[in-house]
Design a protein around this motif. Structure first.
Motif, PDB file in Angstrom:
ATOM      1  N   MET A  36      52.350  65.715  -3.370  1.00  0.00           N
ATOM      2  CA  MET A  36      53.110  65.442  -2.813  1.00  0.00           C
ATOM      3  C   MET A  36      54.838  65.185  -2.693  1.00  0.00           C
ATOM      4  O   MET A  36      54.909  65.590  -3.297  1.00  0.00           O
ATOM      5  CB  MET A  36      51.970  64.077  -1.780  1.00  0.00           C
ATOM      6  N   TYR A  37      54.847  64.797  -1.284  1.00  0.00           N
ATOM      7  CA  TYR A  37      56.864  65.170  -1.970  1.00  0.00           C
ATOM      8  C   TYR A  37      57.205  63.655  -2.083  1.00  0.00           C
ATOM      9  O   TYR A  37      56.831  62.578  -0.903  1.00  0.00           O
ATOM     10  CB  TYR A  37      57.237  66.156  -0.485  1.00  0.00           C
ATOM     11  N   MET A  38      57.909  63.468  -2.911  1.00  0.00           N
ATOM     12  CA  MET A  38      58.262  61.875  -2.472  1.00  0.00           C
ATOM     13  C   MET A  38      60.012  61.504  -3.307  1.00  0.00           C
ATOM     14  O   MET A  38      60.122  62.876  -3.415  1.00  0.00           O
ATOM     15  CB  MET A  38      57.778  61.258  -3.995  1.00  0.00           C
ATOM     16  N   ARG A  39      61.092  60.883  -3.045  1.00  0.00           N
ATOM     17  CA  ARG A  39      62.211  61.240  -3.161  1.00  0.00           C
ATOM     18  C   ARG A  39      62.352  60.032  -3.922  1.00  0.00           C
ATOM     19  O   ARG A  39      62.375  58.873  -4.000  1.00  0.00           O
ATOM     20  CB  ARG A  39      63.186  60.986  -1.778  1.00  0.00           C
ATOM     21  N   PHE A  40      63.093  60.465  -5.041  1.00  0.00           N
ATOM     22  CA  PHE A  40      63.591  58.864  -5.942  1.00  0.00           C
ATOM     23  C   PHE A  40      65.376  58.691  -6.161  1.00  0.00           C
ATOM     24  O   PHE A  40      65.455  59.764  -6.596  1.00  0.00           O
ATOM     25  CB  PHE A  40      62.999  59.242  -7.473  1.00  0.00           C
ATOM     26  N   GLY A  41      65.572  58.433  -5.097  1.00  0.00           N
ATOM     27  CA  GLY A  41      66.867  58.304  -4.959  1.00  0.00           C
ATOM     28  C   GLY A  41      67.136  59.377  -3.859  1.00  0.00           C
ATOM     29  O   GLY A  41      66.607  59.100  -3.121  1.00  0.00           O
TER      30      GLY A  41
END
Length: 112
Positions: free
Chosen positions: A65-70
């Motif tokens: 899965m793709y996530m963005r942290f900041g």
């Protein structure tokens, strides 16, 4: 005081819409993932036990899965088969990333 908050919110909305407009033609094929917030990314989905939250998200969105942290884009792999695919078959893609300046200073020019 109200006009300051209105201005800040307006600027944030303007820049997020501008970013979406600029990236409209640059669609990348990314794995599925949860919906994030414009500046915070997906930090709001992680709680006291992030490993349990990531496990819950992996059950919903799949093992990759793709996530963005900041503002940092991140691909999370949570199954052994997918990790083997990333680390053995596609290792050259991930091995030739640029080195950071901090690793030169902290690691004696990357000799350790």
């Amino acid at each position: 005081m109200v006009w300051i908050w209105t201005t800040v919110v307006s600027v944030i909305v303007f820049f997020s819409l501008l970013q979406q407009f600029v990236n409209l033609g640059k669609k990348k094929k990314l794995p599925p993932g949860p919906t994030g917030l414009p500046i915070v990314g997906h930090f709001h989905l992680l709680g006291k036990n992030p490993h349990q939250d990531l496990h819950r998200l992996a059950r919903k969105h799949g093992p990759i899965m793709y996530m963005r942290f900041g503002t940092v884009p991140t691909i999370i792999v949570s199954s052994p088969a997918a990790a083997e695919l990333f680390l053995k078959k596609h290792d050259l893609v991930f091995a030739n990333r640029p080195h950071h300046e901090a690793s030169s200073y902290l690691g004696y020019e990357q000799r350790t």
